[in-house]
Structure formats: structure tokens, C-alpha cells
Design an enzyme around this catalytic site. Structure first.
Site, PDB file in Angstrom:
ATOM      1  CB  THR A  31      -1.436   0.155   1.263  1.00 32.20           C
ATOM      2  OG1 THR A  31      -1.135  -1.340   1.517  1.00 32.20           O
ATOM      3  CG2 THR A  31      -1.800   1.018   0.834  1.00 32.20           C
ATOM      4  N   GLY A  81       0.425   1.824   5.785  1.00 27.18           N
ATOM      5  CA  GLY A  81       0.226   1.098   5.658  1.00 27.18           C
ATOM      6  C   GLY A  81       0.121   0.234   7.108  1.00 27.18           C
ATOM      7  CG  ASP A  83       0.925  -6.895   8.367  1.00 25.55           C
ATOM      8  OD1 ASP A  83       0.463  -6.523   7.715  1.00 25.55           O
ATOM      9  OD2 ASP A  83       1.743  -6.571   8.664  1.00 25.55           O
ATOM     10  CE  LYS A  97       3.097   0.415  10.473  1.00 22.76           C
ATOM     11  NZ  LYS A  97       3.511   0.039   8.293  1.00 22.76           N
ATOM     12  N   GLY A  98       4.686  -4.528  10.654  1.00 21.16           N
ATOM     13  CA  GLY A  98       5.774  -5.600  10.390  1.00 21.16           C
ATOM     14  C   GLY A  98       5.637  -7.040   9.282  1.00 21.16           C
ATOM     15  CD  GLU A 106       6.865  -0.604   8.290  1.00 19.81           C
ATOM     16  OE1 GLU A 106       6.461  -0.518   7.227  1.00 19.81           O
ATOM     17  OE2 GLU A 106       5.775  -0.937  10.174  1.00 19.81           O
ATOM     18  CE  LYS A 124      -3.466  -5.738   4.846  1.00 22.35           C
ATOM     19  NZ  LYS A 124      -2.478  -4.557   4.715  1.00 22.35           N
TER      20      LYS A 124
HETATM   21  C1  5RP Z   1       5.621  -3.160   6.236  1.00 25.23           C
HETATM   22  C2  5RP Z   1       4.244  -3.219   7.102  1.00 25.23           C
HETATM   23  C3  5RP Z   1       3.159  -2.802   6.287  1.00 25.23           C
HETATM   24  O1  5RP Z   1       2.091  -1.682   6.186  1.00 25.23           O
HETATM   25  C4  5RP Z   1       1.861  -3.701   6.468  1.00 25.23           C
HETATM   26  O2  5RP Z   1       2.770  -5.280   6.631  1.00 25.23           O
HETATM   27  C5  5RP Z   1       0.616  -3.827   5.345  1.00 25.23           C
HETATM   28  O3  5RP Z   1       1.973  -4.508   4.424  1.00 25.23           O
HETATM   29  P1  5RP Z   1       0.604  -3.758   3.451  1.00 25.23           P
HETATM   30  O4  5RP Z   1       0.859  -2.688   2.180  1.00 25.23           O
HETATM   31  O5  5RP Z   1       1.580  -4.747   1.837  1.00 25.23           O
HETATM   32  O6  5RP Z   1      -0.581  -4.662   3.146  1.00 25.23           O
HETATM   33  O7  5RP Z   1       4.314  -3.156   8.291  1.00 25.23           O
HETATM   34  O8  5RP Z   1       6.088  -3.706   7.679  1.00 25.23           O
END
Ligand code: 5RP
Length: 233
Positions: A31, A81, A83, A97-98, A106, A124
Site C-alpha cells: 500500500t 499501511g 496488517d 505492523k511489520g 516504521e 485490515k
Molecule cells: C511493513 C508493514 C506494512 O505496512 C504492512 O505489512 C502492510 O503491508 P501491505 O500494505 O503490503 O498490506 O508494516 O513492515
């Protein structure tokens, strides 16, 4: 609407929150990547700090002015973004996140920003955090100490592996963060008291950071069938 379409929609909306003259924190993940590409296309007079080597390289390749936190330690806004996003009573938003492995940088970049806009598709948004495994970043040599302690907390930690396959040069073995640490993904199930879980994890020597971002995000932009909603904590 597919998840990818929702991510693009929310990335386009997020760009509207960025104005000339701002110092902008760039997140990491699919994202955030869409957001960075959209932002680059607007040609705004902004300076940026990225939360990963990958986002830094992407922004630079698109001709954006991207600097290190040492040069720009105060940001107007951080956009990234997540998770999982939930409302946590008394705390505002709680995020996991992560998933992309960048949680440490981040969290540092987010903490340096006056506001943090989290951008996501509607999958999410959850009632209770924890379906997505919680990433915990760990100093390499501390792994044999930290892993059993996280297990004793009932957090079910599993060492993240680098993606193998694909290019002949792809390296198998444990995943390494930009800071050269390991990640333990904790499939712990519902996290009813995120503050308590965060404190218990933080108390383990050798843990560098965890993926619970509590009370940090100031606004969530969430894309679903009805377009993008502005969700406040
Ligand atoms: C990376 C993150 C991302 O923001 C999280 O994993 C969401 O990823 P995506 O936008 O690909 O769904 O925390 O460390």
C-alpha cells in the site's frame, strides 16, 4: 473491488493529505509503495524520509527528495499501511505492523511525525488485534533467549524465513531486517490487552521492537466497496 484496487484507491486519497513544503514519512509495503508512486506523480515540493531501504530506493528512483532521519528529524506526516487496525479502548488506534519486516524503522519514523495516517483496505480493520501474527524484532544473538520467553508468554513465536526460490541468487535462511535483526512472528491469537502484551514483550532483553503500534495513528483511511472512509480513533 479487489484488495489491490482498494489499496490503489486509498493510496490516491492519502496523497491529498500532503501539501507543498511538508516533510513526509514514507511507509513500507504494497500500500505504501502505491502511495509513494502516486505522490511522486504529483510533483509536490516536499522532502521525505523513508521507513525502509526499499522505500528510500523507490522514492529516490522516482526523483523524490528523500533524506535520512538525521537530516530531517521532524516530520509533518507519516503515511503507511498496516496488517491490522483496531480501536483500543482508552488508546485510540492499535495497529499490528511489520508484515513487511520494517516495523522498527516504521515505528521510529512514525514517532517523529506530527501525524500518522494509516492507509488500508477494509480487510485490515478488525474488532480485536491478533489474527495476523505479531512480528517481534530480535537481536540475532539473543534469539535462543528471546524465543523461549515469548513462547512462555503463550505467543507462539516462529522465526521468519527469507523468501527463497525465484531468482537463482535468492538467499534462503532467516529473514534479516534493514538493521540486521531477526523477526519472530507470534501467532498468538486474539490480543485482548495490547498494552499488557506490548509491555511483556518489551521487558524481554534482546527484543528490539514489536509490531504493536498503540495510540500512534491519528487517522485511518480505509478503502472498501463504498470508497474511502476517514476513520478516527
Ligand atoms: C511493513 C508493514 C506494512 O505496512 C504492512 O505489512 C502492510 O503491508 P501491505 O500494505 O503490503 O498490506 O508494516 O513492515
Amino acid at each position: 473491488m479487489t484488495q489491490d484496487e482498494a489499496k490503489l484507491l486509498v493510496a490516491k486519497r492519502a496523497v491529498e493529505f500532503v501539501k507543498d513544503g511538508m516533510v513526509v514519512g514514507l511507509g513500507t509495503g504494497t500500500t505504501a509503495t502505491l502511495f509513494i508512486r502516486e505522490l511522486a506523480g504529483r510533483g509536490l515540493k516536499i522532502r521525505c524520509v523513508a521507513s525502509s531501504d526499499a522505500s528510500h530506493a523507490l522514492a529516490a528512483s522516482l526523483g523524490m527528495s528523500v533524506a535520512m532521519l538525521t537530516e530531517l528529524p521532524e516530520l509533518d506526516v507519516y503515511i503507511d499501511g498496516a496488517d491490522e487496525i483496531a480501536r483500543v479502548p482508552g488508546l485510540g488506534f492499535g495497529l499490528i505492523k511489520g508484515g513487511g519486516g520494517a516495523l522498527l524503522r516504521e515505528k521510529i519514523v512514525a514517532s517523529a511525525a506530527k501525524s500518522f495516517i494509516v492507509v488500508a483496505d477494509s480487510t485490515k480493520l478488525v474488532e480485536v488485534l491478533g489474527k495476523f501474527p505479531l512480528p517481534v524484532e530480535v537481536i540475532k544473538m539473543a534469539l535462543p533467549v528471546v524465543q523461549p520467553r515469548l513462547a512462555a508468554l503463550g505467543l507462539n513465536p516462529k522465526l521468519r524465513q527469507a523468501k527463497s526460490g525465484g531468482a537463482p541468487s535468492a538467499i534462503a535462511g532467516p529473514y534479516l531486517t534493514d538493521e540486521g535483526n531477526y523477526i519472530l512472528d507470534c501467532a498468538c491469537g486474539r490480543i485482548d490487552d495490547p498494552q499488557r502484551t506490548a509491555a511483556a514483550i518489551r521487558a524481554i532483553v534482546g527484543v528490539v521492537e514489536h509490531g504493536l503500534f498503540l495510540g500512534m495513528a491519528t487517522l485511518a483511511l480505509v478503502a472498501g466497496e463504498n470508497g474511502v472512509s476517514e476513520v478516527r480513533p
